[in-house]
Design a protein around this motif. Structure first.
Motif, PDB file in Angstrom:
ATOM      1  N   UNK A 141       0.826  -1.079  -0.165  1.00 28.58           N
ATOM      2  CA  UNK A 141      -0.010  -0.214   0.041  1.00 28.58           C
ATOM      3  C   UNK A 141       0.876   1.023  -0.057  1.00 28.58           C
ATOM      4  N   UNK A 142       2.053   1.200   0.751  1.00 27.89           N
ATOM      5  CA  UNK A 142       2.811   2.449   0.891  1.00 27.89           C
ATOM      6  C   UNK A 142       3.571   2.588  -0.600  1.00 27.89           C
ATOM      7  N   UNK A 143       3.975   1.440  -1.297  1.00 29.79           N
ATOM      8  CA  UNK A 143       4.516   1.573  -2.398  1.00 29.79           C
ATOM      9  C   UNK A 143       3.591   2.112  -3.515  1.00 29.79           C
ATOM     10  N   UNK A 144       2.298   1.732  -3.538  1.00 32.74           N
ATOM     11  CA  UNK A 144       1.381   1.990  -4.710  1.00 32.74           C
ATOM     12  C   UNK A 144       0.896   3.557  -4.433  1.00 32.74           C
ATOM     13  N   UNK A 145       1.214   3.949  -2.975  1.00 36.79           N
ATOM     14  CA  UNK A 145       0.775   5.277  -2.776  1.00 36.79           C
ATOM     15  C   UNK A 145       2.062   6.274  -3.297  1.00 36.79           C
ATOM     16  N   UNK A 146       3.022   5.690  -3.566  1.00 36.19           N
ATOM     17  CA  UNK A 146       4.238   6.357  -4.084  1.00 36.19           C
ATOM     18  C   UNK A 146       5.253   7.015  -2.817  1.00 36.19           C
ATOM     19  N   UNK A 147       5.309   6.365  -1.993  1.00 37.22           N
ATOM     20  CA  UNK A 147       6.289   6.676  -0.987  1.00 37.22           C
ATOM     21  C   UNK A 147       7.772   6.612  -1.536  1.00 37.22           C
ATOM     22  N   UNK A 148       8.848   7.083  -0.773  1.00 42.32           N
ATOM     23  CA  UNK A 148      10.043   7.295  -1.502  1.00 42.32           C
ATOM     24  C   UNK A 148      11.128   6.507  -0.637  1.00 42.32           C
ATOM     25  N   UNK A 149      10.630   5.758   0.261  1.00 42.01           N
ATOM     26  CA  UNK A 149      11.808   4.830   1.212  1.00 42.01           C
ATOM     27  C   UNK A 149      10.726   4.284   2.203  1.00 42.01           C
ATOM     28  N   UNK A 150      11.373   3.234   2.653  1.00 38.14           N
ATOM     29  CA  UNK A 150      10.812   2.442   3.816  1.00 38.14           C
ATOM     30  C   UNK A 150      11.857   2.588   4.959  1.00 38.14           C
ATOM     31  N   UNK A 151      11.463   2.746   6.201  1.00 39.23           N
ATOM     32  CA  UNK A 151      12.156   2.860   7.555  1.00 39.23           C
ATOM     33  C   UNK A 151      11.716   1.757   8.470  1.00 39.23           C
ATOM     34  N   UNK A 152      12.420   1.006   8.772  1.00 40.28           N
ATOM     35  CA  UNK A 152      12.202  -0.099   9.654  1.00 40.28           C
ATOM     36  C   UNK A 152      13.042   0.080  11.113  1.00 40.28           C
ATOM     37  N   UNK A 153      12.074  -0.214  11.921  1.00 38.16           N
ATOM     38  CA  UNK A 153      12.669  -0.554  13.349  1.00 38.16           C
ATOM     39  C   UNK A 153      12.761   0.796  14.274  1.00 38.16           C
ATOM     40  N   UNK A 154      12.034   1.758  13.851  1.00 41.70           N
ATOM     41  CA  UNK A 154      11.789   2.971  14.721  1.00 41.70           C
ATOM     42  C   UNK A 154      11.052   2.838  15.860  1.00 41.70           C
ATOM     43  N   UNK A 155      10.737   3.860  16.515  1.00 43.41           N
ATOM     44  CA  UNK A 155       9.732   3.860  17.800  1.00 43.41           C
ATOM     45  C   UNK A 155       8.456   3.315  17.148  1.00 43.41           C
ATOM     46  N   UNK A 156       8.003   3.477  16.007  1.00 42.77           N
ATOM     47  CA  UNK A 156       6.873   2.892  15.389  1.00 42.77           C
ATOM     48  C   UNK A 156       6.864   1.366  15.290  1.00 42.77           C
ATOM     49  N   UNK A 157       7.827   1.128  14.992  1.00 44.13           N
ATOM     50  CA  UNK A 157       8.302  -0.378  14.479  1.00 44.13           C
ATOM     51  C   UNK A 157       8.497  -1.140  15.964  1.00 44.13           C
ATOM     52  N   UNK A 158       8.532  -0.572  16.939  1.00 40.25           N
ATOM     53  CA  UNK A 158       8.637  -1.247  18.417  1.00 40.25           C
ATOM     54  C   UNK A 158       9.856  -1.810  18.225  1.00 40.25           C
ATOM     55  N   UNK A 159      10.934  -1.115  17.902  1.00 42.21           N
ATOM     56  CA  UNK A 159      12.208  -1.643  17.587  1.00 42.21           C
ATOM     57  C   UNK A 159      13.089  -2.445  18.871  1.00 42.21           C
ATOM     58  N   UNK A 160      12.447  -1.711  19.870  1.00 39.90           N
ATOM     59  CA  UNK A 160      13.220  -2.167  21.533  1.00 39.90           C
ATOM     60  C   UNK A 160      12.767  -3.573  21.720  1.00 39.90           C
ATOM     61  N   UNK A 161      11.501  -4.266  21.329  1.00 44.18           N
ATOM     62  CA  UNK A 161      11.097  -5.322  21.524  1.00 44.18           C
ATOM     63  C   UNK A 161      11.413  -6.492  20.693  1.00 44.18           C
ATOM     64  N   UNK A 162      12.167  -5.954  19.589  1.00 42.22           N
ATOM     65  CA  UNK A 162      12.284  -7.047  18.462  1.00 42.22           C
ATOM     66  C   UNK A 162      13.714  -7.858  18.746  1.00 42.22           C
ATOM     67  N   UNK A 163      14.101  -8.956  18.348  1.00 45.95           N
ATOM     68  CA  UNK A 163      15.032  -9.446  18.306  1.00 45.95           C
ATOM     69  C   UNK A 163      16.089  -9.324  17.035  1.00 45.95           C
ATOM     70  N   UNK A 164      17.261  -9.501  17.163  1.00 49.29           N
ATOM     71  CA  UNK A 164      18.194  -9.401  16.032  1.00 49.29           C
ATOM     72  C   UNK A 164      17.536 -10.297  14.656  1.00 49.29           C
ATOM     73  N   UNK A 165      17.141 -11.460  15.118  1.00 49.50           N
ATOM     74  CA  UNK A 165      16.817 -12.235  13.971  1.00 49.50           C
ATOM     75  C   UNK A 165      15.396 -11.804  13.460  1.00 49.50           C
ATOM     76  N   UNK A 166      14.655 -11.122  14.019  1.00 55.69           N
ATOM     77  CA  UNK A 166      13.393 -10.388  13.516  1.00 55.69           C
ATOM     78  C   UNK A 166      13.773  -9.214  12.649  1.00 55.69           C
ATOM     79  N   UNK A 167      14.527  -8.587  13.354  1.00 52.68           N
ATOM     80  CA  UNK A 167      14.863  -7.334  12.196  1.00 52.68           C
ATOM     81  C   UNK A 167      15.432  -7.779  11.067  1.00 52.68           C
ATOM     82  N   UNK A 168      16.360  -9.007  11.167  1.00 55.01           N
ATOM     83  CA  UNK A 168      16.791  -9.500   9.802  1.00 55.01           C
ATOM     84  C   UNK A 168      15.579  -9.766   8.791  1.00 55.01           C
ATOM     85  N   UNK A 169      14.783 -10.626   9.326  1.00 55.43           N
ATOM     86  CA  UNK A 169      13.673 -10.986   8.657  1.00 55.43           C
ATOM     87  C   UNK A 169      12.895  -9.908   7.869  1.00 55.43           C
TER      88      UNK A 169
END
Length: 307
Positions: free
Chosen positions: A32-60
């Motif tokens: 949906x983001x791509x269809x709308x025309x966004x210009x990049x994807x940012x993973x693992x920020x506050x919204x991405x609940x990064x502090x709760x993710x494992x290294x393996x999950x981030x890699x996935x």
């Protein structure tokens, strides 16, 4: 190579009811983001609940995102670690698995001095060839990256962009006056999105874009095409929703909005819990009202963008 401009969503991480990564819904949202025309994807920020993710999950998440976007836009991973060595390890691992850029916070938990913060940033930048965006958010993270500190960071060629979240949008002008195009400047505060773009921000690292990608990109494209009045009509409708981003419960808020638009679930990872009681009713009321009055968008994808 990352073109530091446009709308880059700080995407949420999708979970199933039993607390596993929900890659089916994650893919639906990214598409949906791509269809709308966004210009990049940012993973693992506050919204991405990064502090709760494992290294393996981030890699996935990195590998899944790269597979979905197929080179259409860059995939950028946020780094917010407790130590310099951990941050370097995460940066190098992200590069090894294919991430195309980094967003970098100052040291977490410890309130570093200006010298310590600059040294931290330089150490990470010198450990990787990936282009870097510095996230400047003293309101939430208690460390301000000053103009003088950015002066010191100019020697690192791969530090190329700034996510400006001081809440003082005139800082965008100060950065542009001081550095010209040496650093690309993004607004990082949803409720200052349009204003920041009007006074010269190159892009918008956005939150409510997770639920409303087309509306967010439309505002960006209209502003850059000089169609401020048209952009304002969408932005005025959007403001009550954008205010859901400036809350300690922004993750829960935005995930409820994703449910309303059909591109997410409200599953969060503990210690976060879904909203309940009066606050849940209030947030749903804001979302329901917005959905009832959702604007018809112009053909924003075919506007001639002005520099």
């Amino acid at each position: 190579m990352v073109q530091w401009e446009g709308v880059m969503p700080a995407v949420t991480t999708k979970f199933t009811a039993d607390d596993q990564l929900d890659l089916v819904m994650f893919e639906k949202n990214i598409r949906a983001q791509l269809e709308a025309g966004v210009h990049g994807i940012i993973l693992g920020g506050t919204l991405g609940e990064a502090s709760t993710l494992t290294r393996e999950e981030k890699e996935v998440l990195i590998k899944t995102s790269l597979s979905i976007v197929e080179g259409q836009v860059p995939v950028i991973i946020n780094i917010a670690e407790q130590s310099t060595s951990d941050a370097i390890a995460v940066a190098q691992h992200a590069e090894a698995v294919g991430a195309e850029g980094l967003m970098l916070l100052p040291p977490m938990r410890y309130k570093a001095t200006d010298f310590e913060t600059v040294t931290y940033f330089k150490a990470i930048a010198n450990s990787t060839s990936l282009p870097i965006m510095i996230y400047n958010n003293p309101v939430d993270y208690k460390i301000e990256v000053t103009l003088e500190m950015f002066d010191a960071l100019t020697e690192c060629e791969n530090i190329q962009a700034i996510k400006e979240s001081t809440r003082d949008i005139t800082n965008i002008i100060r950065l542009k006056n001081r550095f010209g195009d040496r650093f690309k400047v993004f607004t990082g505060v949803d409720t200052l999105g349009l204003e920041s773009l009007v006074i010269g921000a190159d892009g918008w690292v956005a939150g409510l874009v997770c639920a409303y990608p087309a509306e967010t990109v439309a505002i960006y494209e209209l502003v850059k095409a000089g169609k401020i009045e048209e952009a304002m009509k969408i932005y005025s409708w959007f403001i009550p929703l954008l205010e859901l981003d400036i809350s300690p419960q922004l993750v829960q808020n935005i995930k409820l909005a994703e449910v309303a638009t059909g591109i997410g679930t409200e599953h969060v990872r503990a210690p976060r819990l879904p909203l309940h009681g009066a606050e849940r009713a209030r947030v749903i009321g804001v979302i329901d009202k917005a959905m009832q009055n959702r604007p018809t968008l112009p053909d924003y994808k075919n506007l001639r963008t002005i520099a």
